[in-house]
Design an enzyme around this catalytic site. Sequence first.
Site, PDB file in Angstrom:
ATOM      1  N   HIS A 119      18.583  12.092 -29.269  1.00 21.96           N
ATOM      2  CA  HIS A 119      17.141  11.956 -29.075  1.00 21.96           C
ATOM      3  C   HIS A 119      16.594  13.330 -28.707  1.00 21.96           C
ATOM      4  O   HIS A 119      17.328  14.195 -28.220  1.00 21.96           O
ATOM      5  CB  HIS A 119      16.801  10.920 -27.998  1.00 21.96           C
ATOM      6  CG  HIS A 119      17.407  11.198 -26.643  1.00 21.96           C
ATOM      7  ND1 HIS A 119      16.901  12.130 -25.762  1.00 21.96           N
ATOM      8  CD2 HIS A 119      18.492  10.674 -26.025  1.00 21.96           C
ATOM      9  CE1 HIS A 119      17.627  12.160 -24.664  1.00 21.96           C
ATOM     10  NE2 HIS A 119      18.619  11.291 -24.794  1.00 21.96           N
ATOM     11  N   ASP A 129      19.779  16.392 -19.760  1.00 19.30           N
ATOM     12  CA  ASP A 129      20.330  15.046 -19.949  1.00 19.30           C
ATOM     13  C   ASP A 129      21.769  15.236 -20.414  1.00 19.30           C
ATOM     14  O   ASP A 129      22.019  15.506 -21.581  1.00 19.30           O
ATOM     15  CB  ASP A 129      19.500  14.281 -20.984  1.00 19.30           C
ATOM     16  CG  ASP A 129      20.019  12.871 -21.228  1.00 19.30           C
ATOM     17  OD1 ASP A 129      20.943  12.446 -20.524  1.00 19.30           O
ATOM     18  OD2 ASP A 129      19.501  12.202 -22.148  1.00 19.30           O
ATOM     19  N   ASP A 139      26.031  10.114 -16.247  1.00 20.27           N
ATOM     20  CA  ASP A 139      24.942  10.510 -17.146  1.00 20.27           C
ATOM     21  C   ASP A 139      23.767  10.870 -16.244  1.00 20.27           C
ATOM     22  O   ASP A 139      23.144   9.990 -15.632  1.00 20.27           O
ATOM     23  CB  ASP A 139      24.598   9.344 -18.074  1.00 20.27           C
ATOM     24  CG  ASP A 139      23.572   9.692 -19.147  1.00 20.27           C
ATOM     25  OD1 ASP A 139      22.774  10.624 -18.933  1.00 20.27           O
ATOM     26  OD2 ASP A 139      23.544   9.015 -20.189  1.00 20.27           O
ATOM     27  N   TYR A 198      32.952   2.232 -26.261  1.00 22.95           N
ATOM     28  CA  TYR A 198      32.849   1.344 -25.112  1.00 22.95           C
ATOM     29  C   TYR A 198      33.634   0.072 -25.416  1.00 22.95           C
ATOM     30  O   TYR A 198      33.243  -0.719 -26.279  1.00 22.95           O
ATOM     31  CB  TYR A 198      31.381   1.016 -24.832  1.00 22.95           C
ATOM     32  CG  TYR A 198      30.494   2.243 -24.853  1.00 22.95           C
ATOM     33  CD1 TYR A 198      30.313   3.027 -23.717  1.00 22.95           C
ATOM     34  CD2 TYR A 198      29.859   2.643 -26.030  1.00 22.95           C
ATOM     35  CE1 TYR A 198      29.518   4.162 -23.749  1.00 22.95           C
ATOM     36  CE2 TYR A 198      29.059   3.771 -26.070  1.00 22.95           C
ATOM     37  CZ  TYR A 198      28.891   4.529 -24.935  1.00 22.95           C
ATOM     38  OH  TYR A 198      28.105   5.661 -24.979  1.00 22.95           O
ATOM     39  N   HIS A 200      13.414  11.247 -22.979  1.00 18.49           N
ATOM     40  CA  HIS A 200      13.304  10.822 -24.369  1.00 18.49           C
ATOM     41  C   HIS A 200      11.976  11.372 -24.878  1.00 18.49           C
ATOM     42  O   HIS A 200      10.971  10.677 -24.946  1.00 18.49           O
ATOM     43  CB  HIS A 200      13.362   9.299 -24.495  1.00 18.49           C
ATOM     44  CG  HIS A 200      14.713   8.742 -24.154  1.00 18.49           C
ATOM     45  ND1 HIS A 200      14.913   7.425 -23.817  1.00 18.49           N
ATOM     46  CD2 HIS A 200      15.942   9.325 -24.102  1.00 18.49           C
ATOM     47  CE1 HIS A 200      16.203   7.224 -23.561  1.00 18.49           C
ATOM     48  NE2 HIS A 200      16.838   8.363 -23.732  1.00 18.49           N
ATOM     49  N   GLU A 240      27.957  14.004 -23.645  1.00 16.91           N
ATOM     50  CA  GLU A 240      26.590  14.339 -24.071  1.00 16.91           C
ATOM     51  C   GLU A 240      26.255  15.769 -23.680  1.00 16.91           C
ATOM     52  O   GLU A 240      26.474  16.176 -22.541  1.00 16.91           O
ATOM     53  CB  GLU A 240      25.592  13.383 -23.423  1.00 16.91           C
ATOM     54  CG  GLU A 240      24.136  13.688 -23.723  1.00 16.91           C
ATOM     55  CD  GLU A 240      23.191  12.756 -22.990  1.00 16.91           C
ATOM     56  OE1 GLU A 240      22.021  12.681 -23.395  1.00 16.91           O
ATOM     57  OE2 GLU A 240      23.632  12.108 -22.007  1.00 16.91           O
ATOM     58  N   HIS A 291      24.647   2.472 -29.876  1.00 20.16           N
ATOM     59  CA  HIS A 291      23.464   3.318 -29.707  1.00 20.16           C
ATOM     60  C   HIS A 291      23.456   4.466 -30.714  1.00 20.16           C
ATOM     61  O   HIS A 291      24.460   4.761 -31.366  1.00 20.16           O
ATOM     62  CB  HIS A 291      23.403   3.878 -28.280  1.00 20.16           C
ATOM     63  CG  HIS A 291      24.567   4.742 -27.902  1.00 20.16           C
ATOM     64  ND1 HIS A 291      24.669   6.071 -28.256  1.00 20.16           N
ATOM     65  CD2 HIS A 291      25.688   4.461 -27.179  1.00 20.16           C
ATOM     66  CE1 HIS A 291      25.785   6.578 -27.776  1.00 20.16           C
ATOM     67  NE2 HIS A 291      26.431   5.619 -27.115  1.00 20.16           N
ATOM     68  N   ARG A 315      31.540   8.476 -22.878  1.00 22.13           N
ATOM     69  CA  ARG A 315      30.426   9.149 -23.567  1.00 22.13           C
ATOM     70  C   ARG A 315      30.461  10.614 -23.158  1.00 22.13           C
ATOM     71  O   ARG A 315      30.726  10.934 -21.994  1.00 22.13           O
ATOM     72  CB  ARG A 315      29.081   8.511 -23.219  1.00 22.13           C
ATOM     73  CG  ARG A 315      27.914   9.148 -23.947  1.00 22.13           C
ATOM     74  CD  ARG A 315      26.628   8.295 -23.893  1.00 22.13           C
ATOM     75  NE  ARG A 315      26.071   8.110 -22.573  1.00 22.13           N
ATOM     76  CZ  ARG A 315      26.108   6.964 -21.895  1.00 22.13           C
ATOM     77  NH1 ARG A 315      26.709   5.896 -22.401  1.00 22.13           N
ATOM     78  NH2 ARG A 315      25.555   6.860 -20.691  1.00 22.13           N
ATOM     79  N   GLU A 329      25.350  12.728 -28.252  1.00 23.22           N
ATOM     80  CA  GLU A 329      26.016  11.911 -27.242  1.00 23.22           C
ATOM     81  C   GLU A 329      26.690  10.669 -27.830  1.00 23.22           C
ATOM     82  O   GLU A 329      26.293   9.544 -27.528  1.00 23.22           O
ATOM     83  CB  GLU A 329      25.017  11.487 -26.156  1.00 23.22           C
ATOM     84  CG  GLU A 329      23.719  10.880 -26.680  1.00 23.22           C
ATOM     85  CD  GLU A 329      22.813  10.413 -25.559  1.00 23.22           C
ATOM     86  OE1 GLU A 329      23.305   9.753 -24.616  1.00 23.22           O
ATOM     87  OE2 GLU A 329      21.608  10.715 -25.618  1.00 23.22           O
ATOM     88  N   HIS A 388      23.200   1.370 -20.059  1.00 23.67           N
ATOM     89  CA  HIS A 388      22.215   1.803 -19.070  1.00 23.67           C
ATOM     90  C   HIS A 388      22.556   1.212 -17.707  1.00 23.67           C
ATOM     91  O   HIS A 388      21.749   0.522 -17.086  1.00 23.67           O
ATOM     92  CB  HIS A 388      20.800   1.403 -19.501  1.00 23.67           C
ATOM     93  CG  HIS A 388      20.279   2.198 -20.649  1.00 23.67           C
ATOM     94  ND1 HIS A 388      19.137   1.863 -21.345  1.00 23.67           N
ATOM     95  CD2 HIS A 388      20.748   3.316 -21.245  1.00 23.67           C
ATOM     96  CE1 HIS A 388      18.926   2.747 -22.310  1.00 23.67           C
ATOM     97  NE2 HIS A 388      19.893   3.635 -22.262  1.00 23.67           N
ATOM     98  N   ASP A 402       0.816  -1.214   0.000  1.00 27.63           N
ATOM     99  CA  ASP A 402       0.000   0.000   0.000  1.00 27.63           C
ATOM    100  C   ASP A 402       0.851   1.265   0.000  1.00 27.63           C
ATOM    101  O   ASP A 402       0.397   2.328   0.416  1.00 27.63           O
ATOM    102  CB  ASP A 402      -0.961   0.006   1.187  1.00 27.63           C
ATOM    103  CG  ASP A 402      -0.244  -0.072   2.526  1.00 27.63           C
ATOM    104  OD1 ASP A 402       0.954  -0.416   2.532  1.00 27.63           O
ATOM    105  OD2 ASP A 402      -0.868   0.206   3.557  1.00 27.63           O
TER     106      ASP A 402
END
Length: 501
Positions: A409, A324, A312, A444, A416, A464, A405, A462, A440, A295, A77
């Site tokens: 975006h 982002d 990130d 890797y 996104h 971005e 990737h 990365r 971005e 991710h 709950d």
Amino acid sequence: MMSAMSDRQPTLPNRQTPFSEAFKQFIAQGWAPHDPVLPAPLPAAGPARARRDAVSAQFPGERLVVPAGGLKIRSNDTDFRYRPHSAFAHLTGLGTDREPDAVLVLEPTDAGHEATLYFKPRAPRDSAEFYADARHGEMWVGKRPSLEELAALCGVDCAPVEELPDRIRKDAGTIPVRVVTGVADGELAEVLAEIRAGLDAEAAEAVAAADTELVVALSELRLTKDGYEIEQMREACRQTADGFAAVVADLPEAVRRGRGERWVEGVFGLHARHVGNAAGYDTIAASGEHACTLHWIRNDGDLRPQDLLLLDAGVELDSLYTADVTRTLPVSGTFSPAQRRVYEAVLEAQEAGIAAAQPGATFSDVHKAAVAVIARHLEAWGLLPVTAEESLGEEGGQHRRWMVHGTSHHLGIDVHDCAQARNERYRQGTLEAGMVLTVEPGLYFKGDDELVPDELRGIGVRIEDDILITADGNENLSAGLPRTADDVEAWMADVWAGRRA
């Protein structure tokens, strides 16, 4: 967490204590009156009206139903922190923690549409809801607005949500009804199912297609940001830069504590909750080889001085607009030669992508520009089994082993954003002034990749930034954070020096 009678869990006899008549009489007494002064309109109220007008023009003569969505159970709950559906927030201007189960209805008129916001206003203090309803009661969730107060805030006529079923049923056989799907639950979902019951397969398919068309239209409405949205994005980027600086300041402590990825996540999350609603998405605080998992949100690893930290993260403001941003930082403050080599290749790719983000270009042009640089470096390093040109061709793609990737975006009220837009408006769409997109690229090199030389294994990078398309080019909204390797090292040293001072 305490519990009382609630429509979430109507039968919890082991946790309920009955209220005596004496208590019911006593609890209703001695409260100061509510402030009679109505609140000022939200800053987003005016822009939201213009957005509703734009939607109205697309669907004349049709009833449009846009639910905010309800609370989602996290455990038994207890619920997740509430966030309204993005289309609802965009069309009402209502942001964080505002009115679970509310529904915006655009009712067709001769002049276009008349907007009404249906929600559950606060109950009087002599009602059981005030003290015994854990979902709506003021004692449990705080003071809810009255109909008049919410109408003043968002500039939309308001009505009790109990009146909504009759509104949806009214003339349902003659007025077409479109609904933002996947959001409605409870009684609203039941009423919608009722008015659409008995449709044959062809009619049901047409209704579903009409709903989808509305969802797509509301998503595409967000492709180009208005002035209010652009300023919110600038502010989100400014606050995000401050959050990154807070993380850098505490990196030595994150190393010392162990499980430093969680420490980084916590530092940024504290900043985001303090200045805005929250982090706009689960923060990626990926150290060492974890940076090679795109991710990585477990954030349970240590930070080691010899590693990179791929952070990130973005601050989501109370208006729900989010940044982002990604920076890859040397935990020690200094890149190793191998780390710098990879970093500078990714930075060159990002620069190419940003340069391609121009009005009149296609969205996919940004990716093509960035990935061409990535492929060229991979070829120069002897990693590709073919030439860069062949890898970039339709029958190639070998470079994607190390950058799987896309480069960009859309960004806005969702991290996104505009995800339901048609391909011809999104990936193949033309960039226009007012659009905000990420750029971005990354590289890797997983630790168990035997095609990669030892010195590169376990390195993930990365970079971005959030790019606003302008009439004559673009603006890097997140340029407040350094990007070159030299600037990153100097910035980190300055942050640490300031902390020691």
